[in-house]
Design a protein around this motif. Structure first.
Motif: not given
Length: 293
Positions: A12-13, A17-19, A24-25, A34-35
Motif C-alpha cells: 500500500l505504501a 509513493t509511486h502513484g 508499485a509493481a 500480485a499488487i
C-alpha cells in the motif's frame, strides 16, 4: 484482532509513493496482479477500503493508518538490524519532516544540523496550521504544528511560542500610518502575505476591526524574501520577533504599534512508534526550540 502482514502494508505504501498499481509493481518487482491481490487481502483484513480509486491513488482514513504502520516498520526494522548486526554498514536512516517556513528560517535548522551526520532528512515546508495532514497520511514521520492534540498514532510535545510583530519600514509608516496604524489606515495600506494559507496578517487585522479588512496584498511565499519585501517598503507584515532584533536596533523596521503581537504556539508531533533516529531528531528540535518563548 486485525491481522495485517508487513508485505501488504509495504505494498500500500508503494502504491501511494509511486502513484499507481503498475508503478508499485515495478518498484516491488512483482506483477500488477500480485499488487491487486495483496490490496484485496489487506482490505479484507481491515474490513473496509484503504484506497480511493482515483489517479493518483488516494488513501482512506484506514489506509493512512496502514501506511503509517508501513513507514514505522521500516524505521523499527533499521533499529533491529543495527542492534543485531552493529558491525555492518547500512547508511543513514531516511526521515521526512514537515516544518513551517518561519521555523525553518529562524531556529529549526540549528537543531537539525546536530543530527545531520547520522540521518538523511527530507524537509517538507508547510504552514503550521496545515502540517498534520502529511503526518496523518504517513508522508512524514514528524511535524512542527500549531495543534496540541496528538494526531492518530502520534505523540505531541510543546516546543514553545513563536511571537510575531506587525512591522514596516519607517518610510512606509510615515506614508501610510502618519496618524497611527488604526483600522482605517490598515484597510488601505499594502500588506505582505506569505501565501493564501497564511492567516497571521488577517488575524492581527481582526483584532482591530469588527468588519473584515481587505487591504491590497502582495503574496511572497518564501521566508527570506517575505522579510526582504517588508524591508524594501512593499508593505507591512507579521515577522518573527526572534528574526528582527537587529532590524529594530538599526531602525530598518519599526512596529506598527507598541505591545502589539500575535503568538503562535508550536508543537512537535511524531509517530508514536518511532525509532532511535526519529527520537534523536526530536531531541535536537527540542533543544533548538529553547530559542522560542
Amino acid at each position: 484482532m486485525i491481522d495485517i502482514s508487513p508485505e501488504q502494508a509495504r505494498t500500500l505504501a508503494a502504491i501511494v509513493t509511486h502513484g499507481s498499481f503498475d508503478a508499485a509493481a515495478a518498484h516491488l518487482s512483482v506483477t500488477p496482479s500480485a499488487i491487486s491481490q495483496r490490496i484485496r487481502a489487506l482490505e479484507a483484513a481491515v474490513g473496509r477500503p484503504v484506497l480511493t480509486r482515483a489517479r493518483p491513488a488516494g488513501l482512506t482514513e484506514s489506509g493512512q493508518a496502514v501506511v503509517r504502520f508501513a513507514r514505522q516498520l521500516e524505521l523499527l526494522s533499521a533499529d533491529l538490524a543495527e542492534e543485531l548486526q552493529p558491525e555492518e554498514s547500512r547508511g543513514r536512516t531516511s526521515l521526512t519532516l514537515v516544518i513551517n517556513g518561519d521555523s525553518l528560517h529562524t531556529w529549526a535548522l540549528a537543531g537539525l544540523s546536530a543530527v545531520a551526520g547520522a540521518v538523511q532528512l527530507e524537509i517538507l515546508r508547510e504552514d503550521q496550521d496545515y502540517s498534520l495532514e502529511l503526518l496523518r497520511s504517513g508522508a512524514a514521520a514528524a511535524a512542527i504544528t500549531a495543534t496540541a492534540a496528538p494526531a492518530a498514532g502520534c505523540t505531541s510535545r510543546r516546543l514553545g511560542v513563536m511571537r510575531y510583530l506587525p512591522v514596516c519600514t519607517p518610510a512606509f509608516a510615515a506614508t501610510w500610518f502618519d496618524g497611527g496604524a488604526a483600522a482605517e489606515s490598515l484597510a488601505t495600506a499594502p500588506v505582505i502575505v506569505f501565501d493564501r494559507k497564511d492567516d497571521l496578517q488577517d488575524r492581527y487585522l481582526r483584532r482591530l476591526s469588527r468588519k473584515p479588512l481587505e487591504p491590497p496584498r502582495h503574496y511572497v511565499p518564501a521566508a527570506h524574501e517575505f522579510g526582504e519585501a517588508i524591508r524594501l517598503g512593499m508593505g507591512w507584515g507579521m515577522m518573527p520577533e526572534i528574526e528582527i532584533a537587529q532590524d529594530f536596533e538599526q531602525e530598518r523596521l519599526v512596529p506598527l504599534a507598541t505591545k502589539s503581537f500575535v503568538d503562535v504556539p508550536l508543537h512537535w508531533q511524531q509517530w508514536r512508534h518511532g525509532s532511535t533516529a526519529l527520537d534523536s531528531v526530536a531531541a535536537a528540535i527540542q533543544e533548538a526550540a529553547r530559542a522560542l518563548r
